[in-house]
Design a protein around this motif. Structure first.
Motif, PDB file in Angstrom:
ATOM      1  N   ALA A 156       0.806  -1.220   0.000  1.00 33.88           N
ATOM      2  CA  ALA A 156       0.000   0.000   0.000  1.00 33.88           C
ATOM      3  C   ALA A 156       0.838   1.268   0.000  1.00 33.88           C
ATOM      4  N   ARG A 157       1.800   1.359   0.897  1.00 31.01           N
ATOM      5  CA  ARG A 157       2.587   2.591   0.951  1.00 31.01           C
ATOM      6  C   ARG A 157       3.436   2.783  -0.308  1.00 31.01           C
ATOM      7  N   PRO A 158       4.110   1.742  -0.838  1.00 34.16           N
ATOM      8  CA  PRO A 158       4.804   1.929  -2.119  1.00 34.16           C
ATOM      9  C   PRO A 158       3.856   2.320  -3.247  1.00 34.16           C
ATOM     10  N   ALA A 159       2.650   1.756  -3.260  1.00 34.29           N
ATOM     11  CA  ALA A 159       1.687   2.109  -4.304  1.00 34.29           C
ATOM     12  C   ALA A 159       1.289   3.580  -4.204  1.00 34.29           C
ATOM     13  N   LEU A 160       1.054   4.061  -3.000  1.00 33.69           N
ATOM     14  CA  LEU A 160       0.714   5.470  -2.812  1.00 33.69           C
ATOM     15  C   LEU A 160       1.850   6.375  -3.278  1.00 33.69           C
ATOM     16  N   GLU A 161       3.083   5.956  -2.999  1.00 32.64           N
ATOM     17  CA  GLU A 161       4.239   6.740  -3.453  1.00 32.64           C
ATOM     18  C   GLU A 161       4.294   6.791  -4.978  1.00 32.64           C
ATOM     19  N   LEU A 215      -3.343  -3.978  -4.782  1.00 33.12           N
ATOM     20  CA  LEU A 215      -2.612  -3.583  -5.982  1.00 33.12           C
ATOM     21  C   LEU A 215      -3.564  -3.298  -7.141  1.00 33.12           C
ATOM     22  N   ALA A 216      -4.652  -4.054  -7.246  1.00 28.92           N
ATOM     23  CA  ALA A 216      -5.632  -3.831  -8.305  1.00 28.92           C
ATOM     24  C   ALA A 216      -6.226  -2.428  -8.218  1.00 28.92           C
ATOM     25  N   VAL A 240      -3.788 -12.727  -1.445  1.00 31.76           N
ATOM     26  CA  VAL A 240      -5.103 -12.295  -1.936  1.00 31.76           C
ATOM     27  C   VAL A 240      -5.334 -10.831  -1.577  1.00 31.76           C
ATOM     28  N   VAL A 241      -5.023 -10.483  -0.329  1.00 29.23           N
ATOM     29  CA  VAL A 241      -5.172  -9.099   0.113  1.00 29.23           C
ATOM     30  C   VAL A 241      -4.302  -8.178  -0.734  1.00 29.23           C
ATOM     31  N   ALA A 242      -3.034  -8.557  -0.910  1.00 29.92           N
ATOM     32  CA  ALA A 242      -2.094  -7.732  -1.659  1.00 29.92           C
ATOM     33  C   ALA A 242      -2.546  -7.548  -3.105  1.00 29.92           C
ATOM     34  N   LEU A 294      -3.594   0.037  -9.558  1.00 27.30           N
ATOM     35  CA  LEU A 294      -3.477  -0.046 -11.014  1.00 27.30           C
ATOM     36  C   LEU A 294      -4.699   0.570 -11.690  1.00 27.30           C
ATOM     37  N   HIS A 295      -5.873   0.378 -11.103  1.00 30.21           N
ATOM     38  CA  HIS A 295      -7.093   0.965 -11.660  1.00 30.21           C
ATOM     39  C   HIS A 295      -7.012   2.484 -11.639  1.00 30.21           C
ATOM     40  N   VAL A 296      -6.546   3.037 -10.526  1.00 30.03           N
ATOM     41  CA  VAL A 296      -6.426   4.491 -10.412  1.00 30.03           C
ATOM     42  C   VAL A 296      -5.399   5.014 -11.400  1.00 30.03           C
ATOM     43  N   ALA A 297      -4.258   4.327 -11.512  1.00 30.48           N
ATOM     44  CA  ALA A 297      -3.219   4.749 -12.454  1.00 30.48           C
ATOM     45  C   ALA A 297      -3.734   4.729 -13.891  1.00 30.48           C
TER      46      ALA A 297
END
Length: 245
Positions: free
Chosen positions: A139-144, A222-223, A216-218, A226-229
């Motif tokens: 989550a935190r790497p994705a937010l970054e 991540l989905a 499964v959570v991860a 990726l959807h937001v991106a």
């Protein structure tokens, strides 16, 4: 009006504790009502809740169909309730107390519409306190990478939250484990990062998930990223600098 809800799926063994917690919080005047938000349990959770006089909100009945996950249940609750504020506490989390609810709700001042509880996890094997693994690794790497100003949140996937109902009721929420990240990014997009706050809560204990469950959570978290991106149509940010502790 303020509502406390415990999203639950097959959490029958926790019902007696939840009912006592709900009674204490309502009696103290911290919330006006407390409910168990059931996602379609098959282990007797609903029956036990009624035996303990804990009101049940039947998620599948609200939706008129089987639910896809916690996020789906919470979305149904937000559309159904007439409460101005909703506090959500995961049904399997132990270690919190009525003052935890008070602190979450108190954070909804000014422009803040979403408050996340910062909860360190008690590792049952070692007795040590640690951060959530999916929060740190995904989550935190994705937010970054998304360039979010919320990347500095200490516990972005905490399920212990308080919200202003009107501000989140019509957000596009992920129906499963991606709920927390989708709510964060939805609020940021609509009202800015200043609409999100964190408050420190007690260390918590809950069932330890193995790697297969965490994957499964991860994947669902991540989905969401990726959807937001993809929706933004912009390249992901490049994260440079020293490694985070």
């Amino acid at each position: 009006m303020r509502l406390l809800a415990f999203p639950a799926l097959d959490e029958g063994r926790h019902v007696a504790r939840l009912a006592a917690f709900a009674d204490a919080v309502v009696t103290a005047g911290i919330v006006d009502r407390a409910v168990l938000l059931d996602g379609g349990s098959g282990d007797g959770t609903v029956e036990r809740a009624r035996q303990h006089h804990l009101q049940v909100v039947d998620g599948p009945r609200l939706a008129g169909r089987p639910l896809q996950g916690k996020g789906d249940a919470v979305a149904q609750l937000l559309r159904w309730t007439d409460a101005d504020e909703v506090v959500l506490l995961d049904a399997d989390v132990e270690g919190l107390n009525p003052d935890s609810v008070r602190r979450l709700a108190a954070g909804l001042g000014g422009d803040v519409v979403l408050v996340k509880g910062v909860c360190r996890r008690l590792d049952p094997a070692t007795g040590t306190v640690r951060s959530g693994r999916v929060s740190e690794l995904v989550a935190r790497p994705a937010l970054e990478l998304l360039g979010s100003r919320l990347a500095g949140l200490r516990d972005p996937l905490s399920g212990q939250v308080a919200v202003r109902t009107a501000a989140v009721r019509d957000l596009e929420l992920h129906p499963g484990y991606g709920l927390e990240l989708s709510m964060l990014l939805g609020v940021e997009a609509r009202a800015g990062a200043s609409a999100v706050a964190e408050v420190e809560l007690e260390p918590i204990a809950h069932r330890h998930k193995d790697v297969d469950e965490l994957s499964v959570v991860a994947r669902e978290v991540l989905a969401v990223a990726l959807h937001v991106a993809a929706r933004r149509g912009a390249p992901l940010a490049t994260v440079t600098g020293p490694e985070r502790p």
